[in-house]
Design an enzyme around this catalytic site. Structure first.
Site, mmCIF file in Angstrom:
data_model
loop_
_atom_site.group_PDB
_atom_site.id
_atom_site.type_symbol
_atom_site.label_atom_id
_atom_site.label_comp_id
_atom_site.label_asym_id
_atom_site.label_seq_id
_atom_site.Cartn_x
_atom_site.Cartn_y
_atom_site.Cartn_z
ATOM 1 N N HIS A 37 0.844 -1.206 0.000
ATOM 2 C CA HIS A 37 0.000 0.000 0.000
ATOM 3 C C HIS A 37 0.877 1.253 0.000
ATOM 4 O O HIS A 37 0.577 2.234 -0.685
ATOM 5 C CB HIS A 37 -0.896 0.042 1.241
ATOM 6 C CG HIS A 37 -1.803 -1.128 1.415
ATOM 7 N ND1 HIS A 37 -1.628 -2.062 2.403
ATOM 8 C CD2 HIS A 37 -2.913 -1.515 0.731
ATOM 9 C CE1 HIS A 37 -2.589 -2.969 2.342
ATOM 10 N NE2 HIS A 37 -3.375 -2.672 1.329
ATOM 11 N N GLU A 147 -0.815 -4.025 -8.959
ATOM 12 C CA GLU A 147 -0.863 -5.163 -9.887
ATOM 13 C C GLU A 147 -0.997 -6.482 -9.128
ATOM 14 O O GLU A 147 -1.262 -7.515 -9.722
ATOM 15 C CB GLU A 147 0.401 -5.159 -10.768
ATOM 16 C CG GLU A 147 0.405 -4.006 -11.752
ATOM 17 C CD GLU A 147 1.737 -3.801 -12.463
ATOM 18 O OE1 GLU A 147 2.698 -4.536 -12.160
ATOM 19 O OE2 GLU A 147 1.808 -2.882 -13.304
HETATM 20 P P1 AMP Z 1 -6.310 -4.099 -0.253
HETATM 21 O O1 AMP Z 1 -6.163 -3.287 0.974
HETATM 22 O O2 AMP Z 1 -5.748 -5.489 -0.136
HETATM 23 O O3 AMP Z 1 -7.688 -4.049 -0.851
HETATM 24 O O4 AMP Z 1 -5.360 -3.420 -1.335
HETATM 25 C C1 AMP Z 1 -5.489 -2.060 -1.662
HETATM 26 C C2 AMP Z 1 -4.625 -1.750 -2.855
HETATM 27 O O5 AMP Z 1 -3.256 -2.066 -2.548
HETATM 28 C C3 AMP Z 1 -5.001 -2.590 -4.096
HETATM 29 O O6 AMP Z 1 -4.913 -1.774 -5.257
HETATM 30 C C4 AMP Z 1 -3.952 -3.663 -4.073
HETATM 31 O O7 AMP Z 1 -3.691 -4.216 -5.350
HETATM 32 C C5 AMP Z 1 -2.744 -2.920 -3.549
HETATM 33 N N1 AMP Z 1 -1.789 -3.868 -2.985
HETATM 34 C C6 AMP Z 1 -2.013 -4.794 -2.022
HETATM 35 N N2 AMP Z 1 -0.911 -5.538 -1.805
HETATM 36 C C7 AMP Z 1 0.033 -5.074 -2.666
HETATM 37 C C8 AMP Z 1 1.387 -5.439 -2.940
HETATM 38 N N3 AMP Z 1 1.989 -6.441 -2.299
HETATM 39 N N4 AMP Z 1 2.048 -4.744 -3.892
HETATM 40 C C9 AMP Z 1 1.438 -3.721 -4.559
HETATM 41 N N5 AMP Z 1 0.175 -3.330 -4.349
HETATM 42 C C10 AMP Z 1 -0.521 -4.002 -3.424
#
Ligand code: AMP
Length: 284
Positions: A37, A147
């Site tokens: 994030h 991604e």
């Molecule tokens: P989430 O909180 O899991 O819904 O993720 C929020 C945003 O962070 C989404 O656009 C995810 O794709 C991105 N995200 C989560 N984990 C990663 C990661 N390891 N690398 C890059 N972006 C991430």
């Protein structure tokens, strides 16, 4: 940095920025923030005058048997991270602020019926609906997505294009732990033994990335990648698939841009990982 819980407060702050002619970047998340994030927030801070991060754990994207109640939350730590990177607002509404007996759902057809959509049939409807609402509330110039959730990113891009939403979508690379595991809020569910076992995902992804070639049969790559995961006794494959990078449709021969994606259970924890391959771009 302000922690904001009401839609009216976000709107009032963004309105003032707009009146001053300033740009707004937006990073939608479900909180429990990690370096993945943080990479999105950093990019948004670098490219915009102001940045809003939402940390709303959206109930409508969880199925009835999924981990909504158990989903990890830590508002104070999230706020400290957002502030340290330079975000202006952390938007953390209660579900009642976002949903009042809703009757509208945003559905991107067909692209939902592959990969994660098969086992999570309402997931992307919930994602598209809440992201549309958040875009309408924050009115960003640019929104940043990882991604890591490649199917989500492809679906959001299509939604924005089809509905002529007036903003730019930026995809950011997957951030991994030093040993290869893709960072995820759900990694906290893993016991030490499961954390070790979870490395079979990135091992398989890295193998696929090294061995993919133009003209190869998709099935051959899928099988070789599955073989790496099945060696791990704690792992249970949901899917390992090569799909068209834009439509998410199955491909037989790797002759166009593809997404190679997997969902694997490690014990009770469902993890995802992926890489993309474009035959028109030479491998690094
Ligand atoms: P989430 O909180 O899991 O819904 O993720 C929020 C945003 O962070 C989404 O656009 C995810 O794709 C991105 N995200 C989560 N984990 C990663 C990661 N390891 N690398 C890059 N972006 C991430």
């Amino acid at each position: 940095m302000k922690i904001v819980t009401t839609i009216a407060d976000v709107r009032a702050t963004v309105k003032a920025w707009r009146q001053a002619g300033e740009t707004v970047g937006f990073v939608p998340t479900m909180g429990f923030l990690h370096e993945g994030h943080a990479s999105l927030i950093s990019r948004a801070v670098a490219e915009n005058d102001h940045v809003v991060v939402s940390t709303f754990v959206n109930p409508t994207q969880f199925g009835p048997t999924e981990d909504l109640d158990a989903y990890p939350r830590d508002e104070a730590r999230d706020a400290a991270l957002c502030e340290s990177i330079g975000a202006d607002i952390m938007f953390r509404p209660d579900p009642a602020e976002m949903y009042d007996n809703p009757k509208v759902s945003v559905v991107v057809k067909d692209m939902n019926e592959h990969l994660c959509g098969l086992s999570r049939p309402i997931h992307f409807h919930g994602v598209c609906t809440v992201v549309t609402k958040l875009f309408n509330i924050v009115t960003p110039d640019t929104a940043y997505f990882g991604e890591k959730d490649a199917q989500q990113l492809a679906i959001i891009r299509k939604m924005v294009a089809d509905l002529n939403m007036p903003l730019k979508i930026v995809g950011c690379p997957i951030v991994r732990e030093a040993d290869g595991l893709a960072k995820s809020s759900r990694n906290t569910y893993l016991s030490p033994a499961e954390r070790e076992a979870a490395l079979c995902l990135s091992r398989s992804i890295f193998y696929g990335r090294d061995h993919i070639a133009v003209g190869m049969a998709a099935k051959e790559l899928e099988t070789a990648m599955e073989d790496i995961i099945v060696k791990e006794p704690l792992a249970k494959i949901e899917y390992v698939k090569v799909v068209d990078a834009l439509t998410m449709d199955d491909v037989t021969i790797i002759d166009r841009p593809v997404l190679v994606a997997m969902a694997v259970y490690i014990g009770k924890t469902r993890l995802i990982d992926n890489f993309s391959f474009d035959p028109n771009v030479s491998k690094q």
